[in-house]
Design a protein around this motif. Structure first.
Motif, PDB file in Angstrom:
ATOM      1  N   SER A   1      21.920 -32.319 -37.452  1.00  0.00           N
ATOM      2  CA  SER A   1      21.023 -33.418 -37.083  1.00  0.00           C
ATOM      3  C   SER A   1      21.355 -33.977 -35.704  1.00  0.00           C
ATOM      4  O   SER A   1      20.459 -34.315 -34.925  1.00  0.00           O
ATOM      5  N   THR A   2      22.662 -34.043 -35.387  1.00  0.00           N
ATOM      6  CA  THR A   2      23.070 -34.563 -34.084  1.00  0.00           C
ATOM      7  C   THR A   2      22.646 -33.629 -32.965  1.00  0.00           C
ATOM      8  O   THR A   2      22.170 -34.071 -31.910  1.00  0.00           O
ATOM      9  N   ILE A   3      22.813 -32.317 -33.171  1.00  0.00           N
ATOM     10  CA  ILE A   3      22.368 -31.336 -32.176  1.00  0.00           C
ATOM     11  C   ILE A   3      20.861 -31.449 -31.966  1.00  0.00           C
ATOM     12  O   ILE A   3      20.363 -31.429 -30.829  1.00  0.00           O
ATOM     13  N   THR A   4      20.111 -31.589 -33.070  1.00  0.00           N
ATOM     14  CA  THR A   4      18.652 -31.737 -32.973  1.00  0.00           C
ATOM     15  C   THR A   4      18.285 -33.000 -32.217  1.00  0.00           C
ATOM     16  O   THR A   4      17.373 -32.999 -31.374  1.00  0.00           O
ATOM     17  N   ALA A   5      19.014 -34.089 -32.493  1.00  0.00           N
ATOM     18  CA  ALA A   5      18.755 -35.356 -31.810  1.00  0.00           C
ATOM     19  C   ALA A   5      19.000 -35.229 -30.307  1.00  0.00           C
ATOM     20  O   ALA A   5      18.230 -35.756 -29.492  1.00  0.00           O
ATOM     21  N   ILE A   6      20.066 -34.514 -29.922  1.00  0.00           N
ATOM     22  CA  ILE A   6      20.370 -34.316 -28.501  1.00  0.00           C
ATOM     23  C   ILE A   6      19.244 -33.536 -27.818  1.00  0.00           C
ATOM     24  O   ILE A   6      18.816 -33.873 -26.704  1.00  0.00           O
ATOM     25  N   ILE A   7      18.744 -32.503 -28.487  1.00  0.00           N
ATOM     26  CA  ILE A   7      17.647 -31.702 -27.923  1.00  0.00           C
ATOM     27  C   ILE A   7      16.402 -32.562 -27.747  1.00  0.00           C
ATOM     28  O   ILE A   7      15.743 -32.526 -26.694  1.00  0.00           O
ATOM     29  N   VAL A   8      16.071 -33.358 -28.768  1.00  0.00           N
ATOM     30  CA  VAL A   8      14.886 -34.235 -28.693  1.00  0.00           C
ATOM     31  C   VAL A   8      15.040 -35.247 -27.559  1.00  0.00           C
ATOM     32  O   VAL A   8      14.105 -35.489 -26.788  1.00  0.00           O
ATOM     33  N   ILE A   9      16.228 -35.822 -27.441  1.00  0.00           N
ATOM     34  CA  ILE A   9      16.483 -36.815 -26.383  1.00  0.00           C
ATOM     35  C   ILE A   9      16.329 -36.184 -25.003  1.00  0.00           C
ATOM     36  O   ILE A   9      15.743 -36.785 -24.088  1.00  0.00           O
ATOM     37  N   LEU A  10      16.846 -34.960 -24.826  1.00  0.00           N
ATOM     38  CA  LEU A  10      16.716 -34.284 -23.538  1.00  0.00           C
ATOM     39  C   LEU A  10      15.261 -33.935 -23.226  1.00  0.00           C
ATOM     40  O   LEU A  10      14.834 -34.002 -22.069  1.00  0.00           O
ATOM     41  N   VAL A  11      14.505 -33.563 -24.238  1.00  0.00           N
ATOM     42  CA  VAL A  11      13.072 -33.286 -24.041  1.00  0.00           C
ATOM     43  C   VAL A  11      12.346 -34.568 -23.625  1.00  0.00           C
ATOM     44  O   VAL A  11      11.474 -34.542 -22.733  1.00  0.00           O
ATOM     45  N   LEU A  12      12.704 -35.697 -24.241  1.00  0.00           N
ATOM     46  CA  LEU A  12      12.115 -36.981 -23.838  1.00  0.00           C
ATOM     47  C   LEU A  12      12.494 -37.322 -22.398  1.00  0.00           C
ATOM     48  O   LEU A  12      11.680 -37.834 -21.630  1.00  0.00           O
ATOM     49  N   GLY A  13      13.758 -37.024 -22.030  1.00  0.00           N
ATOM     50  CA  GLY A  13      14.175 -37.218 -20.645  1.00  0.00           C
ATOM     51  C   GLY A  13      13.395 -36.327 -19.693  1.00  0.00           C
ATOM     52  O   GLY A  13      13.040 -36.738 -18.585  1.00  0.00           O
ATOM     53  N   LEU A  14      13.108 -35.106 -20.130  1.00  0.00           N
ATOM     54  CA  LEU A  14      12.307 -34.171 -19.329  1.00  0.00           C
ATOM     55  C   LEU A  14      10.895 -34.715 -19.107  1.00  0.00           C
ATOM     56  O   LEU A  14      10.371 -34.683 -17.987  1.00  0.00           O
ATOM     57  N   LEU A  15      10.292 -35.242 -20.169  1.00  0.00           N
ATOM     58  CA  LEU A  15       8.944 -35.820 -20.062  1.00  0.00           C
ATOM     59  C   LEU A  15       8.950 -37.058 -19.166  1.00  0.00           C
ATOM     60  O   LEU A  15       8.032 -37.262 -18.359  1.00  0.00           O
ATOM     61  N   SER A  16       9.997 -37.892 -19.299  1.00  0.00           N
ATOM     62  CA  SER A  16      10.104 -39.081 -18.453  1.00  0.00           C
ATOM     63  C   SER A  16      10.227 -38.701 -16.984  1.00  0.00           C
ATOM     64  O   SER A  16       9.613 -39.318 -16.110  1.00  0.00           O
ATOM     65  N   SER A  17      11.019 -37.675 -16.721  1.00  0.00           N
ATOM     66  CA  SER A  17      11.182 -37.201 -15.344  1.00  0.00           C
ATOM     67  C   SER A  17       9.879 -36.633 -14.798  1.00  0.00           C
ATOM     68  O   SER A  17       9.539 -36.844 -13.624  1.00  0.00           O
ATOM     69  N   LEU A  18       9.134 -35.952 -15.651  1.00  0.00           N
ATOM     70  CA  LEU A  18       7.840 -35.400 -15.243  1.00  0.00           C
ATOM     71  C   LEU A  18       6.847 -36.522 -14.918  1.00  0.00           C
ATOM     72  O   LEU A  18       6.123 -36.459 -13.908  1.00  0.00           O
ATOM     73  N   LEU A  19       6.821 -37.555 -15.761  1.00  0.00           N
ATOM     74  CA  LEU A  19       5.924 -38.685 -15.513  1.00  0.00           C
ATOM     75  C   LEU A  19       6.316 -39.428 -14.235  1.00  0.00           C
ATOM     76  O   LEU A  19       5.458 -39.837 -13.452  1.00  0.00           O
ATOM     77  N   SER A  20       7.610 -39.574 -14.025  1.00  0.00           N
ATOM     78  CA  SER A  20       8.080 -40.226 -12.806  1.00  0.00           C
ATOM     79  C   SER A  20       7.683 -39.421 -11.572  1.00  0.00           C
ATOM     80  O   SER A  20       7.287 -39.997 -10.546  1.00  0.00           O
ATOM     81  N   SER A  21       7.753 -38.098 -11.676  1.00  0.00           N
ATOM     82  CA  SER A  21       7.311 -37.245 -10.566  1.00  0.00           C
ATOM     83  C   SER A  21       5.827 -37.456 -10.288  1.00  0.00           C
ATOM     84  O   SER A  21       5.414 -37.526  -9.126  1.00  0.00           O
ATOM     85  N   GLY A  22       5.040 -37.548 -11.356  1.00  0.00           N
ATOM     86  CA  GLY A  22       3.608 -37.784 -11.196  1.00  0.00           C
ATOM     87  C   GLY A  22       3.306 -39.120 -10.548  1.00  0.00           C
ATOM     88  O   GLY A  22       2.442 -39.225  -9.671  1.00  0.00           O
ATOM     89  N   PHE A  23       4.040 -40.166 -10.966  1.00  0.00           N
ATOM     90  CA  PHE A  23       3.824 -41.511 -10.415  1.00  0.00           C
ATOM     91  C   PHE A  23       4.176 -41.563  -8.926  1.00  0.00           C
ATOM     92  O   PHE A  23       3.444 -42.128  -8.120  1.00  0.00           O
ATOM     93  N   THR A  24       5.331 -40.985  -8.565  1.00  0.00           N
ATOM     94  CA  THR A  24       5.745 -41.010  -7.161  1.00  0.00           C
ATOM     95  C   THR A  24       4.808 -40.183  -6.292  1.00  0.00           C
ATOM     96  O   THR A  24       4.500 -40.568  -5.158  1.00  0.00           O
ATOM     97  N   CYS A  25       4.328 -39.051  -6.813  1.00  0.00           N
ATOM     98  CA  CYS A  25       3.391 -38.219  -6.064  1.00  0.00           C
ATOM     99  C   CYS A  25       2.068 -38.964  -5.850  1.00  0.00           C
ATOM    100  O   CYS A  25       1.495 -38.930  -4.756  1.00  0.00           O
TER     101      CYS A  25
END
Length: 227
Positions: A88-112
């Protein structure tokens, strides 16, 4: 159209956000999160299992004190975990990193968007960049905390070693070395902080300029204003 200064500042922030996105992809894709030496004692000899793994896959080798070495094996992390807590902890880490990936993508879109236009909505401006970069940094920090907790608290390396070689007996000790896939998450946090700092300096300079333009009217004599 945005001013030249605004375009330059937001373009710089856009580059840091894109770099953050790329580094998160590298973190998820590589398996050099952890290198562990797990020692087990048996009836006749001691066995050391050498592990190198990430969130999805890894490799393991077995060394016997007599000098015998078992060929390297590749394993899937999820398949070697029987403990619900570690999985469950490994799964949680993967989900958290995917959320970080989406946040970074949205931030890229906003700055662009801000680099090429002047959006009317307030949230699409600096506030949105602050929000998504902060969330990305928080997600990465959580992943960096949860992974060592899973190693030290839940004996992740020991469980993976037992999954590779089921005949192992009593666990004696373990030695862990965090790999580059783990440590480069610090770079992600730095890139997110850099994006926030760049936009903050732009926003602060714009606010100061606006105040300077308003100051002559505020300091003018009342009779001049009335006239």
């Amino acid at each position: 159209m945005p001013s030249r200064k605004k375009t330059a500042m937001f373009a710089s922030a856009f580059l840091t956000c894109v770099c953050s996105f790329v580094v998160i992809c590298v973190v998820l894709a590589t398996q050099h999160w952890m290198s562990s030496e797990v020692r087990f004692s048996g009836t006749n000899s001691s066995v050391t299992v050498s592990l190198t793994y990430g969130l999805f896959s890894g490799t393991c080798e077995q060394f016997v004190d007599a000098g015998l070495q078992v060929s390297e094996r590749t394993f899937q992390v999820a398949d070697n975990l029987s403990n619900t807590k570690t999985k469950s902890t490994i799964t949680a880490i993967i989900v958290i990193l995917v959320l970080g990936l989406l946040s970074s993508l949205l931030s890229s879109g906003f700055t662009c968007t801000n680099a090429v236009s002047n959006p009317y909505q307030t949230f699409l401006g600096p506030i949105g960049v602050y929000t998504w970069n902060s969330l990305c940094g928080i997600f990465i920090l959580l992943a960096m905390i949860l992974f060592p907790v899973n190693i030290e608290g839940n004996d992740l390396s020991v469980e993976l070693a037992l999954g590779c070689f089921s005949f192992l007996q009593t666990h004696v000790k373990s030695a862990h070395t965090y790999g580059y896939s783990y440590w480069i998450m610090l770079l992600i946090i730095f890139l997110n902080v850099a994006s926030i700092v760049i936009i903050y300096f732009y926003d602060h300079a714009r606010y100061s300029k606006k105040k300077e333009q308003e100051r002559p009217i505020e300091s003018a004599p009342k009779d001049v204003i009335l006239f």
